[in-house]
Design a protein around this motif. Sequence first.
Motif, PDB file in Angstrom:
ATOM      1  N   LEU A 101       0.661  -1.238   0.020  1.00  0.00           N
ATOM      2  CA  LEU A 101      -0.100  -0.085  -0.064  1.00  0.00           C
ATOM      3  C   LEU A 101       0.813   1.215  -0.060  1.00  0.00           C
ATOM      4  N   GLU A 102       1.158   1.820  -1.296  1.00  0.00           N
ATOM      5  CA  GLU A 102       2.036   2.831  -1.200  1.00  0.00           C
ATOM      6  C   GLU A 102       1.120   4.231  -1.996  1.00  0.00           C
ATOM      7  N   ARG A 103       1.350   5.190  -1.570  1.00  0.00           N
ATOM      8  CA  ARG A 103       0.594   6.461  -2.108  1.00  0.00           C
ATOM      9  C   ARG A 103      -0.824   6.399  -2.516  1.00  0.00           C
ATOM     10  N   GLY A 104      -1.688   5.592  -1.764  1.00  0.00           N
ATOM     11  CA  GLY A 104      -2.998   5.413  -2.120  1.00  0.00           C
ATOM     12  C   GLY A 104      -3.140   4.177  -2.984  1.00  0.00           C
ATOM     13  N   LEU A 105      -2.623   3.722  -3.434  1.00  0.00           N
ATOM     14  CA  LEU A 105      -2.479   2.396  -4.263  1.00  0.00           C
ATOM     15  C   LEU A 105      -2.234   1.162  -3.612  1.00  0.00           C
ATOM     16  N   LEU A 106      -3.412   0.479  -3.312  1.00  0.00           N
ATOM     17  CA  LEU A 106      -3.399  -0.938  -2.774  1.00  0.00           C
ATOM     18  C   LEU A 106      -3.084  -1.975  -3.866  1.00  0.00           C
ATOM     19  N   THR A 107      -2.004  -2.849  -3.914  1.00  0.00           N
ATOM     20  CA  THR A 107      -1.723  -3.865  -4.639  1.00  0.00           C
ATOM     21  C   THR A 107      -1.886  -5.333  -4.050  1.00  0.00           C
ATOM     22  N   VAL A 108      -2.719  -6.083  -4.722  1.00  0.00           N
ATOM     23  CA  VAL A 108      -3.357  -7.306  -4.412  1.00  0.00           C
ATOM     24  C   VAL A 108      -2.746  -8.335  -5.256  1.00  0.00           C
ATOM     25  N   LYS A 109      -2.374  -9.342  -4.625  1.00  0.00           N
ATOM     26  CA  LYS A 109      -1.619 -10.460  -5.736  1.00  0.00           C
ATOM     27  C   LYS A 109      -2.417 -11.617  -5.665  1.00  0.00           C
ATOM     28  N   GLN A 120     -10.673  -7.158 -10.795  1.00  0.00           N
ATOM     29  CA  GLN A 120     -10.503  -5.935 -11.649  1.00  0.00           C
ATOM     30  C   GLN A 120     -11.934  -5.579 -12.007  1.00  0.00           C
ATOM     31  N   TYR A 121     -12.834  -6.418 -12.250  1.00  0.00           N
ATOM     32  CA  TYR A 121     -14.084  -5.938 -12.449  1.00  0.00           C
ATOM     33  C   TYR A 121     -14.925  -5.782 -11.194  1.00  0.00           C
ATOM     34  N   MET A 122     -14.334  -6.070 -10.097  1.00  0.00           N
ATOM     35  CA  MET A 122     -15.157  -6.010  -8.918  1.00  0.00           C
ATOM     36  C   MET A 122     -14.365  -4.608  -8.178  1.00  0.00           C
ATOM     37  N   ARG A 123     -13.454  -3.909  -8.853  1.00  0.00           N
ATOM     38  CA  ARG A 123     -12.745  -3.025  -8.121  1.00  0.00           C
ATOM     39  C   ARG A 123     -13.408  -1.869  -7.508  1.00  0.00           C
ATOM     40  N   ALA A 124     -14.512  -1.237  -8.147  1.00  0.00           N
ATOM     41  CA  ALA A 124     -15.172  -0.201  -7.765  1.00  0.00           C
ATOM     42  C   ALA A 124     -15.912  -0.552  -6.447  1.00  0.00           C
ATOM     43  N   THR A 125     -16.426  -1.843  -6.231  1.00  0.00           N
ATOM     44  CA  THR A 125     -17.179  -2.420  -5.066  1.00  0.00           C
ATOM     45  C   THR A 125     -16.146  -2.404  -4.017  1.00  0.00           C
ATOM     46  N   ILE A 126     -15.119  -3.097  -4.141  1.00  0.00           N
ATOM     47  CA  ILE A 126     -14.128  -3.129  -3.183  1.00  0.00           C
ATOM     48  C   ILE A 126     -13.419  -1.957  -2.639  1.00  0.00           C
ATOM     49  N   VAL A 127     -13.308  -0.815  -3.607  1.00  0.00           N
ATOM     50  CA  VAL A 127     -12.624   0.534  -3.008  1.00  0.00           C
ATOM     51  C   VAL A 127     -13.674   1.082  -2.396  1.00  0.00           C
ATOM     52  N   THR A 128     -14.950   1.022  -2.680  1.00  0.00           N
ATOM     53  CA  THR A 128     -16.124   1.594  -1.792  1.00  0.00           C
ATOM     54  C   THR A 128     -16.209   1.095  -0.474  1.00  0.00           C
ATOM     55  N   GLU A 129     -15.885  -0.197  -0.372  1.00  0.00           N
ATOM     56  CA  GLU A 129     -16.152  -0.952   0.899  1.00  0.00           C
ATOM     57  C   GLU A 129     -14.816  -0.666   1.618  1.00  0.00           C
ATOM     58  N   ILE A 130     -13.800  -0.521   1.248  1.00  0.00           N
ATOM     59  CA  ILE A 130     -12.721  -0.117   1.915  1.00  0.00           C
ATOM     60  C   ILE A 130     -12.599   1.325   2.402  1.00  0.00           C
ATOM     61  N   GLY A 131     -13.089   2.124   1.600  1.00  0.00           N
ATOM     62  CA  GLY A 131     -13.586   3.534   2.008  1.00  0.00           C
ATOM     63  C   GLY A 131     -14.393   3.750   2.910  1.00  0.00           C
ATOM     64  N   ARG A 132     -15.398   2.843   3.079  1.00  0.00           N
ATOM     65  CA  ARG A 132     -16.445   2.861   3.933  1.00  0.00           C
ATOM     66  C   ARG A 132     -15.945   2.126   5.459  1.00  0.00           C
ATOM     67  N   ALA A 137      -7.123   4.686   6.223  1.00  0.00           N
ATOM     68  CA  ALA A 137      -6.220   3.816   5.592  1.00  0.00           C
ATOM     69  C   ALA A 137      -5.666   4.569   4.222  1.00  0.00           C
ATOM     70  N   GLY A 138      -6.363   5.356   3.649  1.00  0.00           N
ATOM     71  CA  GLY A 138      -6.200   6.132   2.363  1.00  0.00           C
ATOM     72  C   GLY A 138      -5.830   5.600   1.315  1.00  0.00           C
ATOM     73  N   VAL A 139      -6.762   4.357   1.075  1.00  0.00           N
ATOM     74  CA  VAL A 139      -6.696   3.619  -0.244  1.00  0.00           C
ATOM     75  C   VAL A 139      -7.836   4.352  -1.166  1.00  0.00           C
ATOM     76  N   GLU A 140      -6.904   4.885  -2.263  1.00  0.00           N
ATOM     77  CA  GLU A 140      -7.469   5.656  -3.376  1.00  0.00           C
ATOM     78  C   GLU A 140      -7.809   4.677  -4.691  1.00  0.00           C
ATOM     79  N   ASN A 141      -6.957   3.786  -4.883  1.00  0.00           N
ATOM     80  CA  ASN A 141      -7.191   2.858  -5.968  1.00  0.00           C
ATOM     81  C   ASN A 141      -6.685   1.546  -5.857  1.00  0.00           C
ATOM     82  N   LEU A 142      -6.949   0.462  -6.456  1.00  0.00           N
ATOM     83  CA  LEU A 142      -6.688  -0.991  -6.377  1.00  0.00           C
ATOM     84  C   LEU A 142      -5.959  -1.404  -7.760  1.00  0.00           C
ATOM     85  N   ARG A 143      -4.736  -2.161  -7.569  1.00  0.00           N
ATOM     86  CA  ARG A 143      -4.062  -2.712  -8.583  1.00  0.00           C
ATOM     87  C   ARG A 143      -4.093  -4.354  -8.532  1.00  0.00           C
TER      88      ARG A 143
END
Length: 169
Positions: A101-109, A120-132, A137-143
């Motif tokens: 988790l660096e500079r707001g980018l969470l990398t998932v292997k 990747q198709y579920m990215r928006a749902t996961i980012v919304t849940e992390i934000g809630r 944590a400051g997660v803005e995007n997922l990779r």
Amino acid sequence: MIDISTNAAAASDAPETVSTYLRLRGLKPSSNSWKRKRRIRDDDDNAPFTPGRDPGTLGDVLDKLSRDSGWQTTLAREDLVRQWADLAGADTAKHSEPVSLERGLLTVKCDSTAWAKNLQYMRATIVTEIGRRYPDAGVENLRFIGPDVPSWKWGPRAVPGRGPRDTYG
């Protein structure tokens, strides 16, 4: 000569030990200066039964400590990594894990490229849940990345170019 009648009157206000000492020394006790003066407090912070005097919970104390120490972001990130199975789901967590988790980018292997593409198709749902759940944590995007594949671009004799092609069959 010492007048005993004045000493006796003055000694009657004093405690017996002080009176005895003064009588033996032939001194008069001073006015009530030997008594302890009671401190008058202007602040009511320590008064019993006032608001805020009830004991707090351990969770409240730890929250205040983490806020005052500036640990909220670090603790939120650690909670996110530890609670990945609850966040992404048990089946998904078996095939994926957060690695950085660096500079707001969470990398998932992920175990395979198929899992990476599905996540990747579920990215928006996961980012919304992390934000809630973990706003600090400051997660803005997922990779999402797939498994490590062998690379042919290493060693002292690596040649620039596309690498080996039709060598497997």
